[in-house]
Scaffold this active site. Structure first.
Site, PDB file in Angstrom:
ATOM      1  CG  HIS A   1     -42.558   0.780  30.625  1.00 39.58           C
ATOM      2  ND1 HIS A   1     -41.468   0.234  29.977  1.00 39.58           N
ATOM      3  CD2 HIS A   1     -42.641   2.051  30.188  1.00 39.58           C
ATOM      4  CE1 HIS A   1     -40.922   1.148  29.184  1.00 39.58           C
ATOM      5  NE2 HIS A   1     -41.621   2.257  29.295  1.00 39.58           N
TER       6      HIS A   1
ATOM      7  NE  ARG B   1     -31.814   0.958  22.484  1.00 41.32           N
ATOM      8  CZ  ARG B   1     -31.992   1.634  21.378  1.00 41.32           C
ATOM      9  NH1 ARG B   1     -31.241   1.395  20.336  1.00 41.32           N
ATOM     10  NH2 ARG B   1     -32.909   2.561  21.296  1.00 41.32           N
TER      11      ARG B   1
ATOM     12  CG  HIS C   1     -42.335   7.570  30.270  1.00 42.97           C
ATOM     13  ND1 HIS C   1     -42.436   6.205  30.411  1.00 42.97           N
ATOM     14  CD2 HIS C   1     -41.026   7.835  30.042  1.00 42.97           C
ATOM     15  CE1 HIS C   1     -41.239   5.670  30.254  1.00 42.97           C
ATOM     16  NE2 HIS C   1     -40.376   6.634  30.029  1.00 42.97           N
TER      17      HIS C   1
ATOM     18  CE  LYS D   1     -35.871   0.696  22.220  1.00 47.08           C
ATOM     19  NZ  LYS D   1     -36.527   0.408  23.514  1.00 47.08           N
TER      20      LYS D   1
ATOM     21  CD  GLU E   1     -34.615  -2.824  24.579  1.00 47.12           C
ATOM     22  OE1 GLU E   1     -34.752  -2.701  25.781  1.00 47.12           O
ATOM     23  OE2 GLU E   1     -34.820  -1.916  23.767  1.00 47.12           O
TER      24      GLU E   1
ATOM     25  CG  ASN F   1     -35.140  -1.124  29.577  1.00 48.85           C
ATOM     26  OD1 ASN F   1     -35.619  -0.183  28.960  1.00 48.85           O
ATOM     27  ND2 ASN F   1     -34.856  -2.273  29.010  1.00 48.85           N
TER      28      ASN F   1
ATOM     29  CD  GLU G   1     -37.021   8.912  31.029  1.00 48.98           C
ATOM     30  OE1 GLU G   1     -35.962   8.255  31.048  1.00 48.98           O
ATOM     31  OE2 GLU G   1     -38.131   8.395  30.797  1.00 48.98           O
TER      32      GLU G   1
ATOM     33  CE  LYS H   1     -32.135   6.236  23.872  1.00 50.23           C
ATOM     34  NZ  LYS H   1     -33.568   6.404  23.751  1.00 50.23           N
TER      35      LYS H   1
ATOM     36  CG  HIS I   1     -37.780   2.974  31.769  1.00 54.48           C
ATOM     37  ND1 HIS I   1     -36.889   3.770  32.442  1.00 54.48           N
ATOM     38  CD2 HIS I   1     -38.295   3.756  30.793  1.00 54.48           C
ATOM     39  CE1 HIS I   1     -36.859   4.979  31.877  1.00 54.48           C
ATOM     40  NE2 HIS I   1     -37.717   4.993  30.876  1.00 54.48           N
TER      41      HIS I   1
ATOM     42  NE  ARG J   1     -41.436  -1.458  -0.691  1.00 53.89           N
ATOM     43  CZ  ARG J   1     -41.882  -1.101  -1.889  1.00 53.89           C
ATOM     44  NH1 ARG J   1     -41.264  -0.159  -2.578  1.00 53.89           N
ATOM     45  NH2 ARG J   1     -42.926  -1.708  -2.408  1.00 53.89           N
TER      46      ARG J   1
HETATM   47  N1  NAD Z   1     -38.467   6.299  21.070  1.00 53.92           N
HETATM   48  C1  NAD Z   1     -37.973   6.272  22.283  1.00 53.92           C
HETATM   49  O1  NAD Z   1     -36.872   5.813  22.535  1.00 53.92           O
HETATM   50  C2  NAD Z   1     -38.797   6.868  23.400  1.00 53.92           C
HETATM   51  C3  NAD Z   1     -38.206   7.147  24.629  1.00 53.92           C
HETATM   52  C4  NAD Z   1     -38.980   7.749  25.612  1.00 53.92           C
HETATM   53  C5  NAD Z   1     -40.313   8.058  25.364  1.00 53.92           C
HETATM   54  N2  NAD Z   1     -40.869   7.756  24.157  1.00 53.92           N
HETATM   55  C6  NAD Z   1     -42.259   8.069  23.862  1.00 53.92           C
HETATM   56  O2  NAD Z   1     -42.428   9.469  23.964  1.00 53.92           O
HETATM   57  C7  NAD Z   1     -43.763   9.767  24.343  1.00 53.92           C
HETATM   58  C8  NAD Z   1     -43.731  10.779  25.460  1.00 53.92           C
HETATM   59  O3  NAD Z   1     -43.049  11.900  24.984  1.00 53.92           O
HETATM   60  P1  NAD Z   1     -42.911  13.248  25.806  1.00 53.92           P
HETATM   61  O4  NAD Z   1     -42.669  12.962  27.211  1.00 53.92           O
HETATM   62  O5  NAD Z   1     -41.928  14.053  25.036  1.00 53.92           O
HETATM   63  O6  NAD Z   1     -44.351  13.881  25.767  1.00 53.92           O
HETATM   64  P2  NAD Z   1     -45.417  14.236  24.632  1.00 53.92           P
HETATM   65  O7  NAD Z   1     -44.885  14.107  23.276  1.00 53.92           O
HETATM   66  O8  NAD Z   1     -46.615  13.447  25.011  1.00 53.92           O
HETATM   67  O9  NAD Z   1     -45.669  15.764  24.961  1.00 53.92           O
HETATM   68  C9  NAD Z   1     -46.221  16.159  26.201  1.00 53.92           C
HETATM   69  C10 NAD Z   1     -47.109  17.394  26.021  1.00 53.92           C
HETATM   70  O10 NAD Z   1     -46.281  18.541  25.835  1.00 53.92           O
HETATM   71  C11 NAD Z   1     -46.700  19.269  24.682  1.00 53.92           C
HETATM   72  N3  NAD Z   1     -45.489  19.954  24.199  1.00 53.92           N
HETATM   73  C12 NAD Z   1     -44.442  19.422  23.536  1.00 53.92           C
HETATM   74  N4  NAD Z   1     -43.485  20.328  23.394  1.00 53.92           N
HETATM   75  C13 NAD Z   1     -43.929  21.472  23.968  1.00 53.92           C
HETATM   76  C14 NAD Z   1     -43.368  22.763  24.162  1.00 53.92           C
HETATM   77  N5  NAD Z   1     -42.127  23.059  23.764  1.00 53.92           N
HETATM   78  N6  NAD Z   1     -44.120  23.699  24.787  1.00 53.92           N
HETATM   79  C15 NAD Z   1     -45.355  23.397  25.253  1.00 53.92           C
HETATM   80  N7  NAD Z   1     -45.922  22.194  25.120  1.00 53.92           N
HETATM   81  C16 NAD Z   1     -45.214  21.235  24.486  1.00 53.92           C
HETATM   82  C17 NAD Z   1     -47.300  18.261  23.779  1.00 53.92           C
HETATM   83  O11 NAD Z   1     -48.203  18.853  22.887  1.00 53.92           O
HETATM   84  C18 NAD Z   1     -47.982  17.339  24.789  1.00 53.92           C
HETATM   85  O12 NAD Z   1     -49.239  17.844  25.147  1.00 53.92           O
HETATM   86  C19 NAD Z   1     -44.409   8.460  24.710  1.00 53.92           C
HETATM   87  O13 NAD Z   1     -45.256   8.071  23.664  1.00 53.92           O
HETATM   88  C20 NAD Z   1     -43.235   7.495  24.815  1.00 53.92           C
HETATM   89  O14 NAD Z   1     -43.598   6.179  24.471  1.00 53.92           O
HETATM   90  C21 NAD Z   1     -40.129   7.170  23.186  1.00 53.92           C
HETATM   91 ZN    ZN Z   2     -38.222   6.680  29.730  1.00 47.98          ZN
END
Ligand code: NAD
Ligand code: ZN
Length: 359
Positions: free
Chosen positions: A249, A238, A262, A140, A234, A242, A182, A224, A245, A118
């Site tokens: 999306h 906030r 993304h 999030k 949200e 978007n 971003e 951010k 986005h 929990r």
């Molecule tokens: N929680 C939030 O507010 C929020 C905001 C934006 C995105 N997201 C989520 O984040 C995800 C996308 O994240 P991302 O863009 O960071 O990509 P990711 O986590 O998919 O990573 C992209 C690739 O880079 C690799 N990688 C990571 N760090 C590395 C490094 N230092 N050196 C070499 N390779 C590395 C990973 O293994 C992966 O193959 C999505 O699932 C999205 O929904 C969440």
């Molecule tokens: Zn984004």
């Protein structure tokens, strides 16, 4: 230089530390959070190969739990797997989880932290640019269902975020650029000085110059942090996050999450928003051109494919940002200021995208 950014939310306050060297000091910084019965590192095999050596040294003896960080592995089955590993490694309510990775690792580890026993503390150590300026901040967390992205989750704030540009050296080129989009988003919605910096120093950023990266990352993270600080859920303000986005999306979903990173989809989404703002007379032509130019200078994004109208509109309607069938669409007014409109229809979004595709 390390910059400390404070995030104040309804449930808790925490710091985002940005700068070269914070990863090397991670162990000490985490221990300062207060007594813990154990520290458990959650990461992916790929990330740990790239960044593990730097981090393992600062967390001597901490168990390392690895899981696949492909987007398709961001699901409940992986959460169960990680929770079982935590039980077997002896993690109790006093544990601290340290998430080392991109947004996939961060979202999944964050959700695991929210639900394991929990709720246990989690520290985010983002290793992608997207995660450093966006995913790791704001609380999030969640995983995907076959029916859609991020459909199961929780708000669960980290106890600390450590964003070290030195971890980004091994990031593949496309993932790195996806993060730059971003950062542009952050500049357009709330930070003209950041926009000016990006305009002047984009070449340095594309070379991953540490000084430039340190400055821009901290600035974007601060945008951010400021916005999520005002209201944790949200709600109104906030929503400006978007920008780019809504169309982005829908584009990701309509192309099966395979064609675009993304951030790349967000780049197209920002161009769509600019076109709509122009069409509605909400932004001056020269200002729109200046923003579009910066986006395009980051580099080539995969071309827009022809998407059947019905498929795109379905994806747009499924997005959580549409309420009661109405879109809340973020339009830019000028660098540093955006507005949320509810008179942008799905058909207008599709037409703007088609116009961009035809060039
Ligand atoms: N929680 C939030 O507010 C929020 C905001 C934006 C995105 N997201 C989520 O984040 C995800 C996308 O994240 P991302 O863009 O960071 O990509 P990711 O986590 O998919 O990573 C992209 C690739 O880079 C690799 N990688 C990571 N760090 C590395 C490094 N230092 N050196 C070499 N390779 C590395 C990973 O293994 C992966 O193959 C999505 O699932 C999205 O929904 C969440
Ligand atoms: Zn984004």
């Amino acid at each position: 230089m390390t910059r400390a950014i404070r995030v104040r939310t309804a449930s808790t306050d925490y710091r985002v530390l940005c700068g070269r060297g914070v990863a090397a000091r991670a162990g000490r910084l985490v221990r300062r959070l207060g007594p813990a019965t154990g520290i458990f590192i959650l990461t992916s095999p790929r990330v740990w190969r790239r960044c593990g050596r730097q981090l393992a040294r600062t967390f001597p003896g901490a168990p390392v739990i690895r899981f696949d960080d492909a987007e398709r592995a961001k699901r409940l089955a992986t959460v169960e797997h990680v929770c079982r590993r935590l039980v077997r490694a002896g993690a109790d309510r006093g544990a601290i989880l340290v998430a080392v990775g991109g947004g996939v690792v961060g979202d999944l580890a964050g959700f695991t932290a929210a639900s394991y026993l929990r709720g246990v503390r989690v520290v985010q150590v983002p290793t992608t640019l997207v995660a450093q300026v966006d995913a790791a901040i704001g609380g999030k967390t969640g995983v995907n269902l076959p029916e859609g992205k991020n459909l199961v989750g929780a708000f669960w704030q980290p106890a600390l975020v450590l964003a070290d540009p030195a971890l980004l050296g091994s990031l593949p080129e496309r993932d790195y650029r996806a993060g730059l989009y971003e950062i542009i988003k952050c500049a357009v919605i709330a930070d003209p000085a950041l926009f000016g910096f990006l305009d002047r120093r984009l070449d340095a950023l594309l070379r991953r110059d540490t000084g430039a990266l340190e400055w821009a990352t901290a600035r974007a993270a601060a945008v951010k942090a400021r916005i999520v600080s005002r209201d944790e859920r949200e709600a109104d303000r906030r929503r400006i996050l978007n920008f780019g986005h809504t169309a982005g999306h829908a584009l990701e979903a309509a192309t099966g999450y395979r064609r675009f990173r993304h951030g790349e989809a967000v780049a197209w989404g920002m161009l769509v928003a600019l076109a709509l703002a122009l069409r509605l007379g909400r932004i001056r032509g020269a200002e729109a051109a200046r923003i579009a130019e910066l986006i395009r200078r980051v580099g080539a994004v995969p071309r827009l494919p022809a998407i059947p109208r019905a498929r795109f509109l379905r994806a747009l309607a499924a997005d959580k940002k549409s309420r009661g069938g109405r879109l809340h669409f973020v339009l830019p007014r000028r660098v540093g200021a955006v507005e949320i409109r509810n008179d942008v229809t799905a058909a207008m979004v599709y037409d703007a995208l088609e116009a961009l595709r035809r060039g």
